[in-house]
Design an enzyme around this catalytic site. Sequence first.
Site, PDB file in Angstrom:
ATOM      1  CD  GLU A 180      67.516  -9.180  12.261  1.00  0.00           C
ATOM      2  OE1 GLU A 180      68.254  -9.073  13.240  1.00  0.00           O
ATOM      3  OE2 GLU A 180      66.276  -9.154  12.299  1.00  0.00           O
TER       4      GLU A 180
ATOM      5  CD  GLU B 284      62.402  -8.592  17.409  1.00  0.00           C
ATOM      6  OE1 GLU B 284      61.681  -8.132  16.501  1.00  0.00           O
ATOM      7  OE2 GLU B 284      63.024  -9.656  17.316  1.00  0.00           O
ATOM      8  CG  HIS B 285      67.361  -5.599  16.360  1.00  0.00           C
ATOM      9  ND1 HIS B 285      68.443  -6.316  15.945  1.00  0.00           N
ATOM     10  CD2 HIS B 285      66.330  -5.976  15.574  1.00  0.00           C
ATOM     11  CE1 HIS B 285      68.094  -7.091  14.929  1.00  0.00           C
ATOM     12  NE2 HIS B 285      66.819  -6.896  14.691  1.00  0.00           N
TER      13      HIS B 285
END
Lengths: 249, 472
Positions: free
Chosen positions: B169, B92-93
């Site tokens: 994160e 996703e990153h």
Amino acid sequence: TVIQVQISNASVMFIRLSNYIFPQKIYFFLSPLVVLNISKYYHVSPAPGAVRLAHTDIKIPDFSEYRRPEVLDPNKSSQESGDARRAFSYLVTGASTVVGIYAAKTVVTQFVSSMSASADVLALSKIEVKLSDIPEGKNMTFKWRGKPLFVRHRTEKEIAAEEAVNLAELRDPQHDKDRVVNPKWMIVLGVCTHLGCVPIANAGDYGGYYCPCHGSHYDASGRIRKGPAPLNLEVPYYEFPDEETVLVG
Amino acid sequence: MAASVCRVGSTVGRSLVKSRSPILLSLRRGQASVSYAQSLLGAPETRLTALDNGLRIASEETGQATCTVGLWISVGSRYEREKNNGAGFFLEHMAFKGTKKHPQSALEQQVESMGAHLSAYTSREHTAYYIKALSKDLPKAVELLSEVVQSCSLNEADIEQQRGVVLRELEEVESNLQEVCLDLLHATAYQGTPLGHRTQQNLTRHDLVDYINSHYKAPRMVLAAAGGVNHEELVGLATDHLSGLSFEYEGDAVPVLSPCRFTGSEIRMRDDALPLAHIAIAVEGASAASPDIIPLMVANAIIGSYDLTYGGGKHLSSRLARLSVEENLCHSFQAFHSAYSDTGLLGIHFVTDRNNIDDMMHWSQNAWMNLCTTVTESDVARGKNALKAALVGQLNGTTPVCDDIGRHILNYGRRIPLAEWDARIDAVTPKIVRDICSKYIYDKCPAVAAVGPIEQLSDYNRVRSAMYWLRF
């Protein structure tokens, strides 16, 4: 990093990593319906050189050795076996409760009944009399429960005479057959019902007993005929275990 | 003076009521108003088409100037193995770091010149990439989406750089104790299974490529759109850009999700330095497509949620909320239901200080017991209304609607319209709530996760004993 494994008697495993830095204590617990009260304690420390410690570093330990067989497979839903597992646990709990209550009751009754009369005292409560020792017409006296016990071997004439007595004449009306088990043997307590003296056998006007203290006359059935006594002589409980003996009490 | 005003007012009121016309009572007399039932039926239909390769396309056209279009993929952390744990999150990153056709700056420039937003999220079972843009930019948006999903560049330098970002994160998530608590709850409830997986860091480009090749398949994807979109146009765009999506698996190895075992257990992360304790307790709930979902959602609406900012005080409808105010039980609580494809977690999460944990847990479980045994007609009516309002209210924009479409198609194979939700909710009776709640909650082993100063949280056996009532 040294790893020490300790197994205590409560079946709890502590896995300690020395050099722990993080103050957090993390422990895991598996539901008792899957396993019985197993906890594992981790003091977690980061590997040397690791940048940070996150909750994602915590690895849930593998409890497979404690799991019930139905829930060993991680790819099978645990719902179907749930009812069976619960039923087993509750059955064991219920059975243990019943057994436990019974055991407790037994212990309590044992302690409470230890306060009741001991065997030697109870032994005094009965007396066994050998009937062949008593000739016909003779009255023998025994000590029983602290009181005199009269055992009289009655003759046929005495039996017939007592059975023929009109109950209307009696102060305490009782037929002879209600006062004896076997008419040949008349067994009564030798305690005058007036004031407790011991009557004399084969004396008095009615061929039975005579109490010298205040002049009560009893007949051969132990019934009061004349004198101040209000009631007949008391008949104790007795039985004939065989022809030759009587067990009183 | 006041008395005469009241008298006149009540007379007017009585005469209005006697006339039996709701319009006359309405303060908006003279204005057109649409009733709730009418608004349900008036919603535009969601149209669904499938391409040859299995990709499904669904859209709801509302004629607005903006739209949201995105790809919803049924892949998530649950599909990962131990080795590639965290690949989805990492991917996703990486997704917005450039494609083969547009390197990162070009991609960003394309998106920003449209004035659009490009976002993504991953959950345990779904991944989504979506763009919020003007309706006229739909073709460009679909093109960019197709590139992101099919030809992500994934170069090594970016991967290393993103690794740092992902770590930061994760560190940031540490401070979000609610996330930590719920994450721990999943980890302990589904221990040993893919749903309990945690994220890992040492992934390589090869892992990510593998991940894409084994999971990004057309039959598992939905192109969803909402707003001012035309369905035929959308299908055309999809045919142009997305018909190249593969639908075959290497070695015919179709990943099949095996059931995940739920384990009644607990995990406690005690840290007395934290000011508040976060505690979650959950039982195994219903799967997303199960018919039991509706009564369970009603049950959760009956328990409701609360936090310190609520102004209702002791007049709040939920009993647990009232008690929270009156007894100062907690800072906040919420009843939740996380539904997955074949299982779910039905639970209550609450935040409280170190001296009220025992009471709050007691009353939370009491609320559950009440649901299983003595929930009343008025509670259920209130819950149903709250649930209907929530369902309708959350569809307030093209993005929530698009998300709704995407998730529904993945979970149920079709979009469930609001009218159907409404009808199913109406069919719930107190007896159904009691029966369904008893089926999932009564005398079941819960999973408990607790973070913070949790000394007062009672032993698991005590918590387990509160899952049934001897009085029944």
